[in-house]
Design a protein around this motif. Sequence first.
Motif, PDB file in Angstrom:
ATOM      1  N   VAL A   1      58.624 -81.014 -30.635  1.00  0.00           N
ATOM      2  CA  VAL A   1      59.786 -79.684 -30.479  1.00  0.00           C
ATOM      3  C   VAL A   1      61.037 -79.702 -30.657  1.00  0.00           C
ATOM      4  N   ILE A   2      61.028 -78.024 -31.637  1.00  0.00           N
ATOM      5  CA  ILE A   2      61.748 -77.287 -31.790  1.00  0.00           C
ATOM      6  C   ILE A   2      61.996 -76.066 -31.158  1.00  0.00           C
ATOM      7  N   GLY A   3      62.572 -75.018 -31.409  1.00  0.00           N
ATOM      8  CA  GLY A   3      63.318 -74.045 -31.686  1.00  0.00           C
ATOM      9  C   GLY A   3      65.182 -73.692 -30.774  1.00  0.00           C
ATOM     10  N   THR A   4      65.779 -72.853 -30.280  1.00  0.00           N
ATOM     11  CA  THR A   4      66.962 -73.009 -29.555  1.00  0.00           C
ATOM     12  C   THR A   4      66.819 -73.631 -28.493  1.00  0.00           C
ATOM     13  N   GLY A   5      65.718 -73.596 -27.728  1.00  0.00           N
ATOM     14  CA  GLY A   5      65.843 -73.518 -26.368  1.00  0.00           C
ATOM     15  C   GLY A   5      65.841 -74.570 -25.970  1.00  0.00           C
ATOM     16  N   ASP A   6      65.757 -75.274 -24.342  1.00  0.00           N
ATOM     17  CA  ASP A   6      66.656 -76.552 -23.926  1.00  0.00           C
ATOM     18  C   ASP A   6      64.933 -77.720 -24.753  1.00  0.00           C
ATOM     19  N   THR A   7      65.298 -77.366 -26.270  1.00  0.00           N
ATOM     20  CA  THR A   7      64.332 -78.981 -26.835  1.00  0.00           C
ATOM     21  C   THR A   7      64.537 -80.324 -26.522  1.00  0.00           C
ATOM     22  N   CYS A   8      65.756 -80.532 -25.759  1.00  0.00           N
ATOM     23  CA  CYS A   8      66.189 -81.629 -25.949  1.00  0.00           C
ATOM     24  C   CYS A   8      65.491 -82.166 -24.350  1.00  0.00           C
ATOM     25  N   MET A   9      66.039 -81.494 -23.317  1.00  0.00           N
ATOM     26  CA  MET A   9      65.335 -81.903 -22.750  1.00  0.00           C
ATOM     27  C   MET A   9      63.563 -81.662 -21.805  1.00  0.00           C
TER      28      MET A   9
ATOM     29  N   SER B   1      61.232 -76.177 -19.332  1.00  0.00           N
ATOM     30  CA  SER B   1      60.747 -77.322 -20.120  1.00  0.00           C
ATOM     31  C   SER B   1      59.786 -77.823 -19.337  1.00  0.00           C
ATOM     32  N   LEU B   2      59.580 -77.939 -17.732  1.00  0.00           N
ATOM     33  CA  LEU B   2      58.575 -78.672 -17.012  1.00  0.00           C
ATOM     34  C   LEU B   2      57.101 -77.772 -17.421  1.00  0.00           C
ATOM     35  N   LEU B   3      57.659 -77.043 -17.537  1.00  0.00           N
ATOM     36  CA  LEU B   3      55.705 -76.371 -18.452  1.00  0.00           C
ATOM     37  C   LEU B   3      54.914 -76.369 -19.413  1.00  0.00           C
ATOM     38  N   PHE B   4      56.415 -76.952 -20.100  1.00  0.00           N
ATOM     39  CA  PHE B   4      55.970 -77.001 -21.647  1.00  0.00           C
ATOM     40  C   PHE B   4      55.689 -78.595 -21.778  1.00  0.00           C
ATOM     41  N   ALA B   5      56.152 -79.389 -21.046  1.00  0.00           N
ATOM     42  CA  ALA B   5      56.424 -81.144 -20.688  1.00  0.00           C
ATOM     43  C   ALA B   5      54.568 -80.995 -20.279  1.00  0.00           C
ATOM     44  N   SER B   6      54.713 -80.505 -19.237  1.00  0.00           N
ATOM     45  CA  SER B   6      53.298 -80.454 -18.063  1.00  0.00           C
ATOM     46  C   SER B   6      52.013 -80.543 -18.966  1.00  0.00           C
ATOM     47  N   VAL B   7      51.889 -79.120 -19.669  1.00  0.00           N
ATOM     48  CA  VAL B   7      50.953 -78.721 -20.961  1.00  0.00           C
ATOM     49  C   VAL B   7      50.239 -79.697 -21.737  1.00  0.00           C
ATOM     50  N   ALA B   8      51.997 -80.381 -22.551  1.00  0.00           N
ATOM     51  CA  ALA B   8      52.395 -81.191 -23.347  1.00  0.00           C
ATOM     52  C   ALA B   8      51.101 -82.103 -22.969  1.00  0.00           C
ATOM     53  N   VAL B   9      51.648 -83.251 -22.327  1.00  0.00           N
ATOM     54  CA  VAL B   9      51.741 -84.486 -21.596  1.00  0.00           C
ATOM     55  C   VAL B   9      49.770 -84.225 -21.453  1.00  0.00           C
TER      56      VAL B   9
END
Length: 742
Positions: free
Chosen positions: A491-499, A696-704
Amino acid sequence: MALMSKSIYKGPNIYAPCPVVLFTLDASDLRSISSPESYFISHLLDALPRPLKQSATCGVRDAFRLGHFFEHICIDLQNLAGAEVRCVRNHCTGQLEQADAIVPFENEDVCIEAGRWAEDFIMTVFRAGKAEESPISAITETDSEDSSFESRLHDFLVYAGQRMLPVQDRALIRTAQSHGIPSMQLAGRMIVLGQGRFQQRLSATKTTRTNVVSNDLAANKDYTRRVLGDLGLPIPRYKRVRSRRDALDASDSIGYPVVLKPNNGSMGEGVSIGMKGQSDVKAAYRRAREFGRSVLVEEMIGGSDYRLLVIDGKFCAASKRVPGHVVGDGKHTIEELVTELNSDPRRGSGPTTSWTVIELDAQADRLIADLGYTRESIPTKGEIVYLRRNANTSDGGTAVDVTDDVHPDNRDIAVRAAKAIGLDIAGVDFLTDDISISMWENGGKICEINSRPGIRKHIWPAEGKPRDVLTPIINMLFPANRPTRVPVIAVIGTGDTCMTAQMIAYALTANGHHVGLALQHRVYSGGRMTAPDPMTDNEATRRILLDPDVDAAVLALSADEVLSHGLGCDAFDVVIIQNARVGKAGTNTGDPTEAQTSGLVVDTFARATHGMILVDEADTNVARLDQASDDVSLCRISTEDRDWRSTITSSRRGTRALCEGSSVCIYRDGELSIRIPMVDISTGFSESDKKRIEESLLFASVAVYELGSDPSDIYRSLSSFCSALFVGSEERSVNEVAGAQS
């Protein structure tokens, strides 16, 4: 010219997909050259020491620039030391300044030393020409300079040999990489193949499958022979002794000539062959005792020395081992013949070369004296002068491949012996007149078994067909369908990457994975911090991939560190780009240089990704990602309401994800592929926090989901994460809670 600075990139980077060192050169001293730069470089090539004369030039000499020439010296020096690297300038992806040199490496210390050598060479040649106030070509006629750099080249090769892995280890790594298996050097000769819980470790030919009991058994020649004898396998008559008197008695009992060797010796150390009387036995016992507390006295078996290699219970290769020797030509002395033999570039000291040099030592002098010769004697043409009694290749011996000649009975004896001791990789030594005849017929014997056999003799025989004994080792450690890598998500960038990273780690953990998480310069293994000290992204990545418990890695990485140090992993399964801008605050200034730099970071990930890249469709790098390798699947994440259906057909990669009502919907080429229930965060959070959490939920859901998780499992795990986030946010900010979840 001087080396102003150097930057080390140990993985894929903005310049190349392989490890490189970026040298920044100061060539201001060379501006006084009146000749064109290409003319100067032409004469530098002429001045190179002989082993470097055949430098590859990527085309015409006149096309060279000084930085490019510097690169080739460094590359050729490394390859002369045994590396396999090639020029990457013509395929360099990052923009190089005129004074930059980009040099690939296998060992960074050796590469840096090569850079120092190249700097010294160029400046020495330049100063010599300037001091003589003569044309630059005149410096190539200075014999003292040439001989000086011949000597410095030798010093460099010694330096490299002390730091590089042995040649068979490097060959094993290259074979593993050709099978797509990642590798890392742990410490010394300890190599790690694979990642996380799927890793296998090797030290030479000892592996994680080599058990301690079998290793100890093989190291004790007496115990080994007892086991083999109990199974009826052919072994020589012998006695184990602990005193000189017992050695003499054993020799008399067995009958001369005899062989004496240390019970726990290796590599031919302390072995004396063909002892014919008590005075010989006394001296041989004394030599053997230097390497062990007990000594074996055994009957001398006639015939040749053969090594049969057994891997994973299967016969793989055989070689006839010939003691170190020279062949007379009727012109040169024995000492001159040895010097000529050792000049073969395949010979060297220790295990870093294909063969080993022959030393003129006390043992060689004794054998020479037995023939009535001295080192200054000139043997007749074709006469063989042996300088060793043992045939160990580590002691100057050579090997002749005889794999196709081994009798089936002898193959069976070797396999049975390896299994009797319990070794995964075994070198079984035979003494027999003819390996093509059954040892049950010609009286051959098993001399010993090696638990860490050298394999150089099979890969690079002096005569005969080279054998691929590396692939069977890889296949043993990684059988068909056995994973070698853990799934890696960046996860990279200046968005909320930690979350986002924590959500992914949380969901994978809920699905039964032991997750290694790199977050804010810390590492968490299975939810526990491994150490409080901060580390770089590459250090964190290495720690996670070496963790034998980890079966999934989630890495929150900094774009700035990718720029300055490259990536710590050679391949990613999923990459999430949440605004790829670089800089401390990640603010978009509109600077074209910033956009270009951001693009370099994105390109680096695109080359290293073999799965899916998730990116906000509003990101300026979407277009360049769309042109990435066909190995990469691009998924546009729609975080805003847009009419995307009218544009999807124009995209070569038509995967999109967005929130629709209470679901995360993934569309492929305009068709709905899957719905993942969306976690409800309508209450309990501020509007600004809610927007960030939803992204973050959107990115995480697709990644998982891309990693194979079931939509209902994703919903349950992320719901639990958000519930914990809500409880914590009542006392602290969402940022603080997100940073503490692991």
